[in-house]
Design an enzyme around this catalytic site. Structure first.
Site, mmCIF file in Angstrom:
data_model
loop_
_atom_site.group_PDB
_atom_site.id
_atom_site.type_symbol
_atom_site.label_atom_id
_atom_site.label_comp_id
_atom_site.label_asym_id
_atom_site.label_seq_id
_atom_site.Cartn_x
_atom_site.Cartn_y
_atom_site.Cartn_z
ATOM 1 N N ARG A 36 77.189 66.997 25.286
ATOM 2 C CA ARG A 36 77.435 67.675 26.686
ATOM 3 C C ARG A 36 78.474 66.567 27.680
ATOM 4 N NH1 ARG A 36 72.036 69.583 28.738
ATOM 5 N NH2 ARG A 36 73.270 70.465 30.814
ATOM 6 N N ARG A 41 85.301 73.998 34.569
ATOM 7 C CA ARG A 41 84.736 72.970 33.855
ATOM 8 C C ARG A 41 86.229 72.408 32.961
ATOM 9 N NH1 ARG A 41 79.175 73.379 33.682
ATOM 10 N NH2 ARG A 41 78.309 72.470 32.042
ATOM 11 N N ARG A 84 64.048 65.537 31.366
ATOM 12 C CA ARG A 84 63.778 66.936 31.898
ATOM 13 C C ARG A 84 62.664 67.911 31.222
ATOM 14 N NH1 ARG A 84 68.921 69.621 34.683
ATOM 15 N NH2 ARG A 84 69.472 70.095 32.494
ATOM 16 N N LYS A 114 73.931 68.768 40.702
ATOM 17 C CA LYS A 114 74.621 69.951 41.320
ATOM 18 C C LYS A 114 73.724 71.024 41.781
ATOM 19 C CE LYS A 114 77.594 70.510 38.185
ATOM 20 N NZ LYS A 114 77.180 69.669 36.927
HETATM 21 P P1 AMP Z 1 75.180 73.755 32.918
HETATM 22 O O1 AMP Z 1 73.781 74.185 33.195
HETATM 23 O O2 AMP Z 1 76.250 73.986 33.951
HETATM 24 O O3 AMP Z 1 74.936 72.461 32.464
HETATM 25 O O4 AMP Z 1 75.778 74.755 31.631
HETATM 26 C C1 AMP Z 1 75.113 74.592 30.554
HETATM 27 C C2 AMP Z 1 75.942 75.180 29.288
HETATM 28 O O5 AMP Z 1 76.426 76.392 29.769
HETATM 29 C C3 AMP Z 1 77.073 74.135 29.026
HETATM 30 O O6 AMP Z 1 76.733 73.050 28.328
HETATM 31 C C4 AMP Z 1 78.206 75.099 28.590
HETATM 32 O O7 AMP Z 1 77.748 75.432 27.201
HETATM 33 C C5 AMP Z 1 77.972 76.541 29.380
HETATM 34 N N1 AMP Z 1 78.693 76.532 30.427
HETATM 35 C C6 AMP Z 1 78.537 76.651 31.910
HETATM 36 N N2 AMP Z 1 79.474 76.488 32.716
HETATM 37 C C7 AMP Z 1 80.433 76.758 31.662
HETATM 38 C C8 AMP Z 1 81.862 76.888 32.110
HETATM 39 N N3 AMP Z 1 82.129 77.041 33.294
HETATM 40 N N4 AMP Z 1 82.531 76.809 30.962
HETATM 41 C C9 AMP Z 1 82.185 76.934 29.732
HETATM 42 N N5 AMP Z 1 80.821 76.612 29.474
HETATM 43 C C10 AMP Z 1 79.950 76.778 30.610
#
Ligand code: AMP
Length: 214
Positions: A171, A88, A127, A13
């Protein structure tokens, strides 16, 4: 253009969002990036968020929703935006709809980037990022010439804390349980589009552009 990007962690994404930013000149709003910056800055928000992020859990809605609401009021969002990693869960999606409907700028597209689970695991566990210049590698798909050393600047490559295997599993579980239901949510609203997220990055992007009709 007002877009939400859906898809599991590792679906690409962020990569596609950056290409959309270049093409359309609208900002990418990545809650993951905003939270990682807060963690790096060591501010109170970052301290609260880190504990959840390291475990692969979602940061509480109250925290994340506040961040996004504030971000959407900035001038650069007037022409549109690409939400990456938000919403999310259904609660976040409902708040987002409410906020955008109040200002008469509803979402136009929820684009789901679809990638097979096995490939996601390799993308995430493989990664690596350069500590010095931020260049990204993948030990399975795009390895550096010398193990753990950046080809570009010779810096040390490291693995993001939340890219460790146990955290990744969590995750992905959280994605299945809380975020995947949003596919149905947006399908019911008639704005869901899906793109196959494996293969060449530029080809995926070309498919996205044709789906978006641009
Ligand atoms: P990402 O880089 O989008 O995979 O986000 C990394 C981490 O940030 C996630 O595993 C969550 O712990 C937190 N996070 C990111 N976006 C959200 C969201 N919209 N709601 C809650 N936690 C988030």
């Amino acid at each position: 253009m007002r877009i939400v990007l859906l898809g599991a962690p590792g679906a690409g994404k962020g990569t596609q969002a950056k290409k959309l930013v270049e093409k359309y000149g609208i900002p990418q709003i990545s809650t993951g990036d905003i939270l990682r910056k807060a963690v790096a800055d060591g501010n109170p928000l970052g301290k609260e968020a880190k504990a959840y992020m390291d475990k692969g859990e979602l940061v509480p809605d109250s925290v994340v929703i506040g961040l996004v609401k504030e971000r959407l009021t900035r001038d650069d969002c007037k022409k549109g935006f690409i939400l990456d990693g938000f919403p999310r869960n259904t609660a976040q999606a409902e708040v987002l709809d409410k906020v955008l409907n109040e200002t008469n700028i509803p979402l136009q597209v929820a684009l789901c980037v679809d990638v097979d689970m096995e490939i996601l695991m390799k993308r995430l566990t493989g990664r690596r990022t350069c500590r010095q210049c931020g260049q990204m590698y993948n030990i399975y798909f795009s390895p550096p010439q010398k193990e753990s050393v950046c080809d570009k600047c010779g810096g040390e490559l490291y693995q993001r804390d939340d890219d460790k295997e146990e955290t990744i599993r969590r995750r992905l579980e959280v994605y299945e349980a809380q975020t995947a239901p949003l596919i149905e949510y947006y399908k019911n609203k008639g704005i869901l589009k899906t793109v196959e997220g494996t293969g060449d990055i530029d080809e995926i992007f070309a498919n996205i552009c044709s789906i978006l009709g641009a």
